[in-house]
Design a protein around this motif. Sequence first.
Motif, PDB file in Angstrom:
ATOM      1  N   ARG A 223       0.859  -1.183   0.000  1.00  7.62           N
ATOM      2  CA  ARG A 223       0.000   0.000   0.000  1.00  7.62           C
ATOM      3  C   ARG A 223       0.894   1.231   0.000  1.00  7.62           C
ATOM      4  NH1 ARG A 223      -4.524   0.908   4.564  1.00  7.62           N
ATOM      5  NH2 ARG A 223      -2.645   1.020   5.871  1.00  7.62           N
ATOM      6  N   PRO A 224       1.102   1.858  -1.182  1.00  5.25           N
ATOM      7  CA  PRO A 224       2.029   2.992  -1.271  1.00  5.25           C
ATOM      8  C   PRO A 224       1.409   4.295  -0.773  1.00  5.25           C
ATOM      9  CG  PRO A 224       1.125   2.481  -3.428  1.00  5.25           C
ATOM     10  CD  PRO A 224       0.582   1.437  -2.490  1.00  5.25           C
ATOM     11  N   HIS A 225       2.254   5.131  -0.185  1.00  5.82           N
ATOM     12  CA  HIS A 225       1.853   6.466   0.260  1.00  5.82           C
ATOM     13  C   HIS A 225       2.775   7.484  -0.419  1.00  5.82           C
ATOM     14  CE1 HIS A 225      -0.795   4.992   3.496  1.00  5.82           C
ATOM     15  NE2 HIS A 225       0.118   4.052   3.674  1.00  5.82           N
ATOM     16  N   PRO A 226       2.252   8.284  -1.366  1.00 10.28           N
ATOM     17  CA  PRO A 226       3.095   9.272  -2.061  1.00 10.28           C
ATOM     18  C   PRO A 226       3.412  10.461  -1.157  1.00 10.28           C
ATOM     19  CG  PRO A 226       0.825   9.454  -2.797  1.00 10.28           C
ATOM     20  CD  PRO A 226       0.873   8.267  -1.878  1.00 10.28           C
ATOM     21  N   ILE A 227       4.669  10.889  -1.200  1.00 12.28           N
ATOM     22  CA  ILE A 227       5.117  12.065  -0.439  1.00 12.28           C
ATOM     23  C   ILE A 227       5.970  12.923  -1.370  1.00 12.28           C
ATOM     24  CG2 ILE A 227       6.613  12.877   1.438  1.00 12.28           C
ATOM     25  CD1 ILE A 227       5.826  10.423   3.030  1.00 12.28           C
ATOM     26  N   SER A 228       5.710  14.227  -1.381  1.00 12.55           N
ATOM     27  CA  SER A 228       6.526  15.157  -2.151  1.00 12.55           C
ATOM     28  C   SER A 228       7.510  15.858  -1.224  1.00 12.55           C
ATOM     29  CB  SER A 228       5.648  16.199  -2.848  1.00 12.55           C
ATOM     30  OG  SER A 228       6.449  17.205  -3.442  1.00 12.55           O
ATOM     31  N   LEU A 229       8.776  15.865  -1.609  1.00  7.85           N
ATOM     32  CA  LEU A 229       9.776  16.563  -0.793  1.00  7.85           C
ATOM     33  C   LEU A 229       9.499  18.067  -0.740  1.00  7.85           C
ATOM     34  CD1 LEU A 229      13.128  14.783  -1.743  1.00  7.85           C
ATOM     35  CD2 LEU A 229      11.925  14.701   0.441  1.00  7.85           C
ATOM     36  N   ASP A 230       8.746  18.590  -1.709  1.00  5.28           N
ATOM     37  CA  ASP A 230       8.410  20.019  -1.680  1.00  5.28           C
ATOM     38  C   ASP A 230       7.680  20.393  -0.399  1.00  5.28           C
ATOM     39  OD1 ASP A 230       9.512  20.102  -4.179  1.00  5.28           O
ATOM     40  OD2 ASP A 230       7.637  20.527  -5.247  1.00  5.28           O
ATOM     41  N   ASP A 231       6.956  19.456   0.194  1.00  4.81           N
ATOM     42  CA  ASP A 231       6.211  19.752   1.418  1.00  4.81           C
ATOM     43  C   ASP A 231       7.126  19.975   2.618  1.00  4.81           C
ATOM     44  OD1 ASP A 231       3.679  19.727   0.280  1.00  4.81           O
ATOM     45  OD2 ASP A 231       3.502  17.556   0.450  1.00  4.81           O
ATOM     46  N   TYR A 232       8.410  19.691   2.444  1.00  6.46           N
ATOM     47  CA  TYR A 232       9.380  19.900   3.529  1.00  6.46           C
ATOM     48  C   TYR A 232      10.228  21.150   3.304  1.00  6.46           C
ATOM     49  CZ  TYR A 232       8.092  15.550   5.756  1.00  6.46           C
ATOM     50  OH  TYR A 232       7.389  14.570   6.421  1.00  6.46           O
ATOM     51  N   PHE A 233       9.798  22.030   2.378  1.00  6.33           N
ATOM     52  CA  PHE A 233      10.476  23.315   2.235  1.00  6.33           C
ATOM     53  C   PHE A 233      10.372  24.105   3.538  1.00  6.33           C
ATOM     54  CE2 PHE A 233       9.842  23.486  -2.597  1.00  6.33           C
ATOM     55  CZ  PHE A 233      11.183  23.238  -2.838  1.00  6.33           C
ATOM     56  N   PHE A 234      11.434  24.862   3.845  1.00 12.41           N
ATOM     57  CA  PHE A 234      11.349  25.860   4.905  1.00 12.41           C
ATOM     58  C   PHE A 234      10.346  26.939   4.484  1.00 12.41           C
ATOM     59  CE2 PHE A 234      15.730  24.437   6.018  1.00 12.41           C
ATOM     60  CZ  PHE A 234      15.507  24.168   7.373  1.00 12.41           C
ATOM     61  N   ASP A 235       9.802  27.656   5.463  1.00  8.56           N
ATOM     62  CA  ASP A 235       9.022  28.840   5.127  1.00  8.56           C
ATOM     63  C   ASP A 235       9.885  29.764   4.269  1.00  8.56           C
ATOM     64  OD1 ASP A 235       6.959  27.844   6.565  1.00  8.56           O
ATOM     65  OD2 ASP A 235       7.156  29.221   8.264  1.00  8.56           O
TER      66      ASP A 235
ATOM     67  N   GLU B  69       1.829   0.591   8.454  1.00 10.30           N
ATOM     68  CA  GLU B  69       1.503  -0.763   8.873  1.00 10.30           C
ATOM     69  C   GLU B  69       2.341  -1.745   8.051  1.00 10.30           C
ATOM     70  OE1 GLU B  69      -2.733  -1.023   8.516  1.00 10.30           O
ATOM     71  OE2 GLU B  69      -3.077   0.179  10.327  1.00 10.30           O
ATOM     72  N   GLU B  70       2.104  -3.012   8.222  1.00 18.21           N
ATOM     73  CA  GLU B  70       2.999  -4.035   7.665  1.00 18.21           C
ATOM     74  C   GLU B  70       3.214  -3.903   6.170  1.00 18.21           C
ATOM     75  OE1 GLU B  70       3.290  -8.917   7.243  1.00 18.21           O
ATOM     76  OE2 GLU B  70       1.654  -7.992   8.378  1.00 18.21           O
ATOM     77  N   HIS B  71       2.143  -3.652   5.413  1.00 22.50           N
ATOM     78  CA  HIS B  71       2.256  -3.645   3.954  1.00 22.50           C
ATOM     79  C   HIS B  71       2.378  -2.232   3.378  1.00 22.50           C
ATOM     80  CE1 HIS B  71       1.529  -7.901   3.845  1.00 22.50           C
ATOM     81  NE2 HIS B  71       0.385  -7.755   4.501  1.00 22.50           N
ATOM     82  N   ASP B  72       2.515  -1.235   4.241  1.00 24.27           N
ATOM     83  CA  ASP B  72       2.634   0.143   3.760  1.00 24.27           C
ATOM     84  C   ASP B  72       4.058   0.444   3.292  1.00 24.27           C
ATOM     85  OD1 ASP B  72       0.040   0.397   4.436  1.00 24.27           O
ATOM     86  OD2 ASP B  72       0.332   1.770   6.107  1.00 24.27           O
ATOM     87  N   ILE B  73       4.152   1.363   2.326  1.00 19.56           N
ATOM     88  CA  ILE B  73       5.459   1.764   1.805  1.00 19.56           C
ATOM     89  C   ILE B  73       5.380   3.229   1.389  1.00 19.56           C
ATOM     90  CG2 ILE B  73       4.930   1.020  -0.569  1.00 19.56           C
ATOM     91  CD1 ILE B  73       7.856   0.053  -0.749  1.00 19.56           C
ATOM     92  N   LEU B  74       6.457   3.990   1.629  1.00 18.90           N
ATOM     93  CA  LEU B  74       6.501   5.407   1.289  1.00 18.90           C
ATOM     94  C   LEU B  74       7.153   5.581  -0.079  1.00 18.90           C
ATOM     95  CD1 LEU B  74       7.758   6.787   4.725  1.00 18.90           C
ATOM     96  CD2 LEU B  74       5.403   6.710   3.891  1.00 18.90           C
ATOM     97  N   VAL B  75       6.505   6.345  -0.953  1.00 18.73           N
ATOM     98  CA  VAL B  75       7.052   6.647  -2.285  1.00 18.73           C
ATOM     99  C   VAL B  75       7.302   8.151  -2.317  1.00 18.73           C
ATOM    100  CG1 VAL B  75       6.674   6.560  -4.776  1.00 18.73           C
ATOM    101  CG2 VAL B  75       5.786   4.733  -3.314  1.00 18.73           C
ATOM    102  N   ILE B  76       8.581   8.526  -2.204  1.00 21.29           N
ATOM    103  CA  ILE B  76       8.971   9.926  -1.997  1.00 21.29           C
ATOM    104  C   ILE B  76       9.639  10.461  -3.257  1.00 21.29           C
ATOM    105  CG2 ILE B  76      10.369  11.484  -0.589  1.00 21.29           C
ATOM    106  CD1 ILE B  76      10.184   9.301   1.636  1.00 21.29           C
ATOM    107  N   GLU B  77       9.123  11.582  -3.756  1.00 19.20           N
ATOM    108  CA  GLU B  77       9.634  12.166  -5.000  1.00 19.20           C
ATOM    109  C   GLU B  77      10.160  13.569  -4.760  1.00 19.20           C
ATOM    110  OE1 GLU B  77       8.044  14.576  -8.735  1.00 19.20           O
ATOM    111  OE2 GLU B  77       6.596  13.216  -7.809  1.00 19.20           O
ATOM    112  N   GLY B  78      11.328  13.865  -5.338  1.00 18.71           N
ATOM    113  CA  GLY B  78      11.900  15.203  -5.243  1.00 18.71           C
ATOM    114  C   GLY B  78      13.299  15.221  -5.817  1.00 18.71           C
ATOM    115  N   ILE B  79      13.777  16.402  -6.233  1.00 14.69           N
ATOM    116  CA  ILE B  79      15.063  16.456  -6.932  1.00 14.69           C
ATOM    117  C   ILE B  79      16.235  16.064  -6.039  1.00 14.69           C
ATOM    118  CG2 ILE B  79      14.217  18.221  -8.526  1.00 14.69           C
ATOM    119  CD1 ILE B  79      15.888  20.272  -7.011  1.00 14.69           C
TER     120      ILE B  79
END
Length: 551
Positions: free
Chosen positions: A316-328, A388-398
């Motif tokens: 069960r993939p969870h998409p994450i964008s590195l852009d969401d971790y920009f500083f203010d 959870e057991e079958h979860d996986i993070l799919v993280i995209e960013g330069i």
Amino acid sequence: MVRVVVHQKTYILEDHTTLRELAEKVQEPGEPRILLAYADGKLRELFHPIEKDCYVRFVTLKEQAGYMTYKRTAMFMFLKACEDVLGQGAADDISIKYSIGNSTFCEFLVKDIRANMQLALKIQERMEQLRDQNLPIRKHSIDTSQARKYFESVGLREKQRLFRFRRGSKTNMYELDGFENYFYGYMAPATSYVENFLISPYQDGLVLQTPKRHQTEKIAKFYPQPKLFRVMQRSRDWSETMGVDTVGALNEVITAGNTSHLILLQEGLQEKLLSDIADNIVQEDKKIVLIAGPSSSGKTTFSHRLSIQLEIAGKRPHPISLDDYFFDREKSPKDAFGNYNFETIASLDVDLFSDHMNRLLRGEMISMPSYNFLTGKREYRGHKLWLEEHDILVIEGIHGLNSRLSDHLPDESKYKIYVSALSQINLDEHNRIPSSDGRLLRRIVRDAMTRGNDARETISRWDSVRRGEEENIFPYQEEADIMFNSSQIYELAVLKQYAEPLLFAVPEDCPEYQEAKRLLKFLDYFLNIKSEDIPASSLLREFIGGSCFET
């Protein structure tokens, strides 16, 4: 007499004085060699005569047009040197494959030629002799039909196929000490203009190294990039197996009405590679997938399609964008011009990212940030996440491959993927299609469709984008566990119909006009492929619209 203005200084010259003669008057000692000139805004080779009063701006190796001219002239000298060392006709058995950094990989098609250090030294020595002799490079025009017959007579089949579809009645040829060839793009006027180069053996071929664009005084050390080489070799082997490794071959497929089959094959291949990557991630029990790549490489669609394959494999993939971790925004670093620099990893809150990922790996719940590009603030909108057991993070960013981002994460949990659009076909045996041209055309089309930017604006920013890639992406590409080539054999023939109107709209009186004109001339080699046959899940849909992943 003609009056020419260069850097606000006026020169009175005899009629038909060449741009080269003027360049020799203004060339500063110790400065990069002048290679081309803009005469009243029109890009010219230096052997062009000055026939009227004009404003002239000279171009050196440090500009993209000059840099490509330098590399092209060096390649002409390399092919001539191969003819002199190995015998007449040797250049006809050389294939210019692809770039590896600032080097160009060349392969000998004749099996009994050993591309070893001994051969490299002989060719290097002959190129140095050609340089020191300051031999002129001459340009002349012949009928295109005559050019086709010539290429057929010397065995350059791909050039012959390319010119079968050429609309122009005339073709420009270059000649160096009796050796003739066709090159797409401008050439220096003499061999002495290519001062620095190095020939080295690599794999089963040779690499021709030239100076970096922003480091003109020396040849940078050649660092083998085995992962990048393997993915390029695999892509090229596949296109050769399909019989579509040049533009002429692609145009023949189009005229034969076989594009639908080619598209199905290409899409099927990419789907199989995605499936293999997902299976590998599952087998190695990875919890964090980090995806990085340069601009317009198709990272977004790749991450969606990979997520589907991971779901098929039971994850069960969870998409994450590195852009969401920009500083203010007010805390973000600025570049030399005082603008906020979102291309550097210093713009990311690496400590927060590391803390969140480690907490997720420990089974804890976190509140996911979301970056608001309008306000320049990081926000929390109630998005809770835990694994959870079958979860996986799919993280995209330069910065996904930068070790600074993930050093504090356990190696056994990480899987790094580098995605790029690496050209699978060339114009012909001796004329490469730079991967950056394909990515620029992708971005021009997408920016116009989704961001309201015209081609002029996209072209004006491209140099800055490329610098950011060279600093923040390319140095880390070999850190990837696997590389994925998102380029498609047929894509330039599809992009053509979208890009041409945008490029024609670039005004003649702006600095971006010459680049738009160059791209239009390049696209003229391709026949059109209609977009209706492109599947909605295709990576190309990210740029031309109609993607099933659009939200």
